[in-house]
Design an enzyme around this catalytic site. Structure first.
Site, PDB file in Angstrom:
ATOM      1  N   ALA A  10     -37.560 -16.175 -43.873  1.00 53.78           N
ATOM      2  CA  ALA A  10     -39.037 -15.518 -41.986  1.00 53.78           C
ATOM      3  C   ALA A  10     -38.478 -14.191 -42.129  1.00 53.78           C
ATOM      4  CB  ALA A  10     -39.092 -16.326 -42.001  1.00 53.78           C
ATOM      5  N   TYR A  12     -38.956 -10.169 -42.344  1.00 55.15           N
ATOM      6  CA  TYR A  12     -40.481  -9.213 -41.974  1.00 55.15           C
ATOM      7  C   TYR A  12     -40.803  -9.249 -43.544  1.00 55.15           C
ATOM      8  CZ  TYR A  12     -37.704  -6.486 -38.380  1.00 55.15           C
ATOM      9  OH  TYR A  12     -36.966  -6.387 -37.551  1.00 55.15           O
ATOM     10  N   ASN A  36     -37.048 -20.827 -44.234  1.00 53.81           N
ATOM     11  CA  ASN A  36     -35.873 -19.940 -43.738  1.00 53.81           C
ATOM     12  C   ASN A  36     -35.014 -20.795 -43.211  1.00 53.81           C
ATOM     13  OD1 ASN A  36     -35.666 -17.733 -42.477  1.00 53.81           O
ATOM     14  ND2 ASN A  36     -35.885 -18.479 -40.264  1.00 53.81           N
ATOM     15  N   LYS A  37     -33.867 -20.031 -42.498  1.00 55.51           N
ATOM     16  CA  LYS A  37     -32.454 -20.762 -42.426  1.00 55.51           C
ATOM     17  C   LYS A  37     -32.028 -21.089 -40.810  1.00 55.51           C
ATOM     18  CE  LYS A  37     -28.254 -18.238 -42.660  1.00 55.51           C
ATOM     19  NZ  LYS A  37     -27.148 -17.333 -43.148  1.00 55.51           N
ATOM     20  N   GLU A 167     -26.521   3.073 -34.339  1.00 53.87           N
ATOM     21  CA  GLU A 167     -28.476   2.361 -33.309  1.00 53.87           C
ATOM     22  C   GLU A 167     -26.602   2.014 -32.552  1.00 53.87           C
ATOM     23  OE1 GLU A 167     -31.231   1.001 -35.152  1.00 53.87           O
ATOM     24  OE2 GLU A 167     -32.299   2.464 -33.666  1.00 53.87           O
ATOM     25  N   ASP A 295     -35.831  -6.320 -47.727  1.00 55.07           N
ATOM     26  CA  ASP A 295     -34.543  -5.908 -48.915  1.00 55.07           C
ATOM     27  C   ASP A 295     -33.725  -6.125 -50.290  1.00 55.07           C
ATOM     28  OD1 ASP A 295     -34.851  -4.909 -46.078  1.00 55.07           O
ATOM     29  OD2 ASP A 295     -32.290  -5.023 -45.705  1.00 55.07           O
ATOM     30  N   ALA A 311     -37.520  -2.103 -42.468  1.00 53.84           N
ATOM     31  CA  ALA A 311     -38.424  -3.104 -42.052  1.00 53.84           C
ATOM     32  C   ALA A 311     -39.516  -3.209 -42.452  1.00 53.84           C
ATOM     33  CB  ALA A 311     -37.884  -2.955 -40.335  1.00 53.84           C
ATOM     34  N   GLN A 312     -40.182  -1.606 -41.953  1.00 54.19           N
ATOM     35  CA  GLN A 312     -41.592  -1.096 -42.599  1.00 54.19           C
ATOM     36  C   GLN A 312     -41.666  -1.193 -44.033  1.00 54.19           C
ATOM     37  OE1 GLN A 312     -42.192   3.455 -42.656  1.00 54.19           O
ATOM     38  NE2 GLN A 312     -39.801   3.705 -42.088  1.00 54.19           N
TER      39      GLN A 312
HETATM   40  P1  NAD Z   1     -26.485   2.355 -44.830  1.00 52.08           P
HETATM   41  O1  NAD Z   1     -26.013   1.968 -46.546  1.00 52.08           O
HETATM   42  O2  NAD Z   1     -27.508   3.088 -44.881  1.00 52.08           O
HETATM   43  O3  NAD Z   1     -25.492   3.225 -44.278  1.00 52.08           O
HETATM   44  C1  NAD Z   1     -23.611   3.232 -43.698  1.00 52.08           C
HETATM   45  C2  NAD Z   1     -23.160   4.047 -44.122  1.00 52.08           C
HETATM   46  O4  NAD Z   1     -21.388   3.174 -44.165  1.00 52.08           O
HETATM   47  C3  NAD Z   1     -23.150   5.401 -45.203  1.00 52.08           C
HETATM   48  O5  NAD Z   1     -23.855   6.600 -44.028  1.00 52.08           O
HETATM   49  C4  NAD Z   1     -21.894   5.454 -45.613  1.00 52.08           C
HETATM   50  O6  NAD Z   1     -21.861   6.261 -46.150  1.00 52.08           O
HETATM   51  C5  NAD Z   1     -21.105   5.039 -45.159  1.00 52.08           C
HETATM   52  N1  NAD Z   1     -19.794   4.119 -45.548  1.00 52.08           N
HETATM   53  C6  NAD Z   1     -19.737   3.590 -46.514  1.00 52.08           C
HETATM   54  N2  NAD Z   1     -18.046   3.346 -47.065  1.00 52.08           N
HETATM   55  C7  NAD Z   1     -17.440   3.198 -45.956  1.00 52.08           C
HETATM   56  C8  NAD Z   1     -16.033   3.899 -46.070  1.00 52.08           C
HETATM   57  N3  NAD Z   1     -15.556   2.871 -46.707  1.00 52.08           N
HETATM   58  N4  NAD Z   1     -15.455   3.863 -44.795  1.00 52.08           N
HETATM   59  C9  NAD Z   1     -16.597   4.897 -43.608  1.00 52.08           C
HETATM   60  N5  NAD Z   1     -17.980   4.931 -44.045  1.00 52.08           N
HETATM   61  C10 NAD Z   1     -18.576   3.960 -44.795  1.00 52.08           C
HETATM   62  O7  NAD Z   1     -26.205   0.784 -44.105  1.00 52.08           O
HETATM   63  P2  NAD Z   1     -27.159   0.580 -42.636  1.00 52.08           P
HETATM   64  O8  NAD Z   1     -26.932   1.575 -41.725  1.00 52.08           O
HETATM   65  O9  NAD Z   1     -26.727  -0.665 -42.290  1.00 52.08           O
HETATM   66  O10 NAD Z   1     -28.557   0.801 -42.869  1.00 52.08           O
HETATM   67  C11 NAD Z   1     -29.359  -0.274 -44.485  1.00 52.08           C
HETATM   68  C12 NAD Z   1     -30.647   0.074 -44.563  1.00 52.08           C
HETATM   69  O11 NAD Z   1     -31.519   0.082 -43.498  1.00 52.08           O
HETATM   70  C13 NAD Z   1     -31.330   1.604 -44.377  1.00 52.08           C
HETATM   71  O12 NAD Z   1     -32.394   1.545 -45.176  1.00 52.08           O
HETATM   72  C14 NAD Z   1     -31.902   1.958 -43.425  1.00 52.08           C
HETATM   73  O13 NAD Z   1     -32.638   2.750 -42.992  1.00 52.08           O
HETATM   74  C15 NAD Z   1     -32.009   0.592 -42.889  1.00 52.08           C
HETATM   75  N6  NAD Z   1     -32.243   0.569 -41.255  1.00 52.08           N
HETATM   76  C16 NAD Z   1     -33.275   1.408 -40.830  1.00 52.08           C
HETATM   77  C17 NAD Z   1     -33.460   1.590 -39.444  1.00 52.08           C
HETATM   78  C18 NAD Z   1     -33.900   2.140 -38.613  1.00 52.08           C
HETATM   79  O14 NAD Z   1     -34.992   2.708 -38.986  1.00 52.08           O
HETATM   80  N7  NAD Z   1     -33.743   2.705 -37.277  1.00 52.08           N
HETATM   81  C19 NAD Z   1     -31.724   0.923 -38.018  1.00 52.08           C
HETATM   82  C20 NAD Z   1     -30.703  -0.138 -39.165  1.00 52.08           C
HETATM   83  C21 NAD Z   1     -31.150   0.356 -40.777  1.00 52.08           C
END
Ligand code: NAD
Length: 388
Positions: A10, A12, A36-37, A167, A295, A311-312
């Site tokens: 449950a 997005y 859902n968990k 963030e 995802d 999420a979108q």
């Molecule tokens: P991500 O995979 O996008 O980013 C992970 C980052 O960690 C990358 O920049 C990568 O180069 C770095 N990394 C990888 N291995 C590393 C290492 N050994 N040492 C240091 N850095 C390393 O993961 P995320 O930020 O969790 O995002 C996951 C998904 O969720 C993405 O598709 C993102 O767009 C989405 N997301 C969107 C929002 C938003 O729209 N505001 C917010 C959070 C997540």
């Protein structure tokens, strides 16, 4: 004849699929079961806020009874352990379910890339419970420091400068002055690092927006280590590839996600990072009775590159799956998944943000933050989460 639709997860994708399907079919058409968990829906995109004490946990989780009230959806609160798509069976910790149609929306898992010590010694941010763990861990470091004044307690490392890492680090940077004041610890004793493997933060973002985000966060005291992958983690140390060692009690890992292992173990066709391959209608390869959303689903864009797990997209997949299930149950044509990229905005703490609206228009500052807030309100309105 009534068919049984079982929706796993449950989040997005799963929640939207359940709610939209329930609007279109009658109880004679389908029995809808949502597994859902937790007994709440998590606003996963907002988790950085409770993790850094900017919001209460209750502001980022919505009880499912509230969202499902009056809807023909049966909630089963349980943990999925296995799917057998050949036998059309789902195994739960507390029992099992058969289905006519299945929607798998089980989300993603943290990717540790096999880095020694990382899984054992890092915190992650994938649930409200984990956000609480991060918050209480940081508070505990401030509480311990007066008794054991080693710099490890006052050094905080966020691994990964993707959207999650940025963030989170922005929100923690905003929280630190308050923590310092409450604990009577000078701010200059505290170090907040963000470590990124790639040469710049927010890889994939436009360079000017990433540079703006970096400047704003640096001004709040964040120290960036870019182009320096984490290669090993110990209980009180983070080792970087360039030989540098950061002594710390706190490593929060946001370095990557992969599909859910349950999807791999079920034998669905997956890509190397465990996300299920699907056809244009989001049906799992070889299984017309199984849809994927969110995802754990792997979809390519027109240029043949995978869409990021956001999420979108999960929300749009949930809608598409609901329409296609409706076609299965009541007849009619299925619709192909045609995602609309509404934009991406990264919050930087406070009321600051940078990002893009649609695929072109760049935005920053309070306006960007307002746009992010607005998209959250629109989503809450869609799922009925605004009502008291
Ligand atoms: P991500 O995979 O996008 O980013 C992970 C980052 O960690 C990358 O920049 C990568 O180069 C770095 N990394 C990888 N291995 C590393 C290492 N050994 N040492 C240091 N850095 C390393 O993961 P995320 O930020 O969790 O995002 C996951 C998904 O969720 C993405 O598709 C993102 O767009 C989405 N997301 C969107 C929002 C938003 O729209 N505001 C917010 C959070 C997540």
């Amino acid at each position: 004849m009534q068919k049984r639709v079982v929706i796993l997860g449950a989040g997005y994708g799963g929640l939207v699929a359940a709610l939209e399907l329930a609007k279109e079919v009658t109880e004679q058409d389908a029995e809808i079961i949502l597994v859902n968990k937790y007994d709440y829906h998590q606003l996963v995109t907002q988790l950085y806020e409770p993790a850094a004490a900017a919001k209460r946990d209750t502001e980022v989780r919505i009880p499912l009874v509230k969202l499902l009230s009056g809807k023909p959806i049966r909630l089963v609160r349980d943990v999925v352990t296995r799917i057998d798509p050949k036998e059309k069976r789902v195994f739960l910790q507390g029992g099992e379910l058969t289905y006519d149609y299945l929607v798998v929306a089980l989300g993603s898992e943290t990717e540790y890339f096999g880095i020694p010590g990382l899984k054992e010694y890092s915190l992650t941010l994938k649930s409200v419970d984990e956000a609480r763990l991060i918050r209480t861990h940081i508070e505990r470091c401030f509480a311990e420091y007066p008794y054991d004044p080693r710099p490890e307690y006052m050094t905080f490392v966020v691994g990964g400068a993707g959207l999650t890492g940025i963030e989170l680090v922005g929100e923690i940077a905003d929280w630190l002055p308050r923590l310092c004041e409450e604990s009577n610890i000078p701010r200059d004793r505290v170090q907040l690092y963000n470590v990124e493997a790639m040469p710049s933060i927010l890889p994939g973002f436009d360079e000017d927006l990433a540079a703006k985000a970096e400047a704003i966060l640096k001004a709040k005291g964040v120290v960036f280590k870019v182009g320096s992958p984490i290669v090993r983690v110990e209980p009180e140390a983070v080792h970087l590839k360039n030989g540098e060692v950061i002594r710390t009690k706190t490593i929060i890992w946001t370095g990557g996600v992969r599909g859910n292992q349950i999807v791999v173990d079920a034998g669905f066709e997956t890509e190397p990072r465990g996300r299920a391959k699907v056809n244009e209608y989001l049906q799992a390869v070889g299984y017309e009775d199984v849809y994927m959303a969110g995802d754990c689903c792997f979809v390519l864009n027109e240029q043949g590159r995978p869409y990021p797990p956001t999420a979108q997209l999960a929300i749009q997949m949930g809608s598409c799956v609901a329409k296609n299930l409706c076609a299965d149950l009541k007849g009619g044509k299925k619709v192909p998944f045609a995602p609309k990229i509404l934009g991406t905005v990264a919050s930087l703490g406070g009321r600051d943000a940078v990002g893009k609206v649609g695929e072109r228009y760049k935005t920053s500052g309070r306006i960007a933050y307002f746009i992010k807030d607005l998209s959250q309100i629109r989503y809450l309105a869609k799922i009925g989460g605004l009502m008291k």
